[in-house]
Scaffold this active site. Structure first.
Site, short mmCIF file in Angstrom:
data_model
loop_
_atom_site.label_atom_id
_atom_site.label_comp_id
_atom_site.label_asym_id
_atom_site.label_seq_id
_atom_site.Cartn_x
_atom_site.Cartn_y
_atom_site.Cartn_z
N SER A 1 -40.61 18.17 50.54
CA SER A 1 -40.00 17.54 51.71
C SER A 1 -39.54 18.60 52.71
O SER A 1 -40.34 19.42 53.15
CB SER A 1 -38.86 16.61 51.27
OG SER A 1 -38.34 15.88 52.35
N HIS B 1 -39.29 9.59 54.71
CA HIS B 1 -40.69 9.52 54.31
C HIS B 1 -41.18 8.08 54.13
O HIS B 1 -42.02 7.80 53.28
CB HIS B 1 -40.91 10.32 53.01
CG HIS B 1 -40.51 11.75 53.14
ND1 HIS B 1 -41.16 12.63 53.98
CD2 HIS B 1 -39.50 12.46 52.57
CE1 HIS B 1 -40.57 13.82 53.90
NE2 HIS B 1 -39.55 13.73 53.08
#
Length: 306
Positions: free
Chosen positions: A91, A194
């Site tokens: 991430s 996300h």
């Protein structure tokens, strides 16, 4: 070859940079990164409480700064012997990996993550959302269960872990009634990252992409998009922008590490999450968590012995 990995949001802990700042060079670097980002990373890395550093606009720059400090310490310790390693980030950790691979310089990495954090925080403020880790169970059953609850899979972490994202009521229902054979753990994040909840942030970020110069990587770097190695810096930058509202495929990254024959894994500060996943998903591969400057010795030994 060893792979050096950089963790994502939720890995931060109060005071986790205190020991690093005992070194004059690291303190100077963090002060420079603070100036670039407009955020007092020295304060947040040493004195701020858990709620303060949970804020997306603080957490993301803080974690990337920690990755930069870790990489610089490895580079100082090993010099040219650090050449033969690969890198990957989970991430927001992908931005620290971009620094380690030479795609971004430190200032660009900090400007990039600060804008990313700002846009994602703005999206997160529109609707209250969060995330929870689901441990165990069957992936197909979990995805179906999430769909029925109007939740989205945000991270496919491998080692029997999927992260769900969505609104609090649905996450609470997931906690009370988890899929068969699973347990659910709330995460210390302030948004459904996300996923489609970040669509506005992704669109706004895409319009600014060219403001962040990107060089081609000088070492292997893996992407969360599909676990592949990216050789073009501008392409990797585009993947970073697109990843804002796409699921993180860390499971595919770990599969790629194994297929490439990586013989060790190091996790930069604030470490623990990725080493834990590696111990379950990359059985038999040595892993070192770097949380303190003193951990650099063990990390260096792993690299030199690979």
């Amino acid at each position: 070859m060893t792979v050096v990995t950089f963790p994502g949001q939720g890995s931060q802990k109060p005071g986790f940079l205190s020991a690093w700042l005992e070194d004059t060079e690291s303190r100077t670097t963090l002060e420079q990164l603070s100036e670039t980002s407009g955020i007092d990373l020295v304060l947040h890395g040493t004195e701020s409480d858990a709620d303060t550093i949970r804020d997306t606009a603080v957490a993301q720059p803080l974690i990337v700064a920690a990755g930069i400090l870790t990489w610089d310490a490895l580079r100082t310790h090993l010099g040219e012997q650090l050449t033969d390693v690969a890198v990957a980030g989970h991430s927001v950790g992908e931005i620290a990996a971009a620094y380690a691979a030479g795609i971004f310089d430190a200032a660009t990495a900090m400007r990039f993550v600060t804008k990313r954090a700002q846009l994602m925080a703005e999206d997160a403020a529109k609707v209250t959302t969060s995330m929870a880790a689901i441990i165990g169970g069957n992936e197909g059953d979990i995805i179906e269960h999430l769909s029925n609850l109007n939740l989205s899979p945000a991270n496919f972490n491998g080692a029997g872990q999927i992260v769900a994202a969505g609104e609090p009521a649905q996450l609470e229902e997931l906690r009370k009634n988890p899929p068969a054979g699973t347990r659910v753990l709330p995460l210390k994040v302030a948004g459904a990252f996300h996923t489609h909840w970040m669509a506005d942030a992704q669109e706004a970020f895409a319009a600014l992409e060219e403001e962040f110069p990107a060089e081609n990587p000088t070492r292997q770097i893996y992407t969360n998009r599909d676990g592949s190695v990216v050789t073009d810096g501008a392409e990797y930058r585009r993947y970073l922008v697109e990843q804002v509202n796409r699921p993180v495929q860390w499971d595919l990254c770990m599969t790629a590490f194994l297929e490439a024959g990586h013989s060790g894994l190091i996790e930069a500060a604030p470490a623990g999450t990725l080493v834990g996943l590696a111990k379950r998903g990359m059985k038999g591969v040595p892993a070192v968590a770097v949380n303190l400057p003193s951990d650099i010795d063990a990390a260096s030994e792993l690299i030199l012995g690979a």
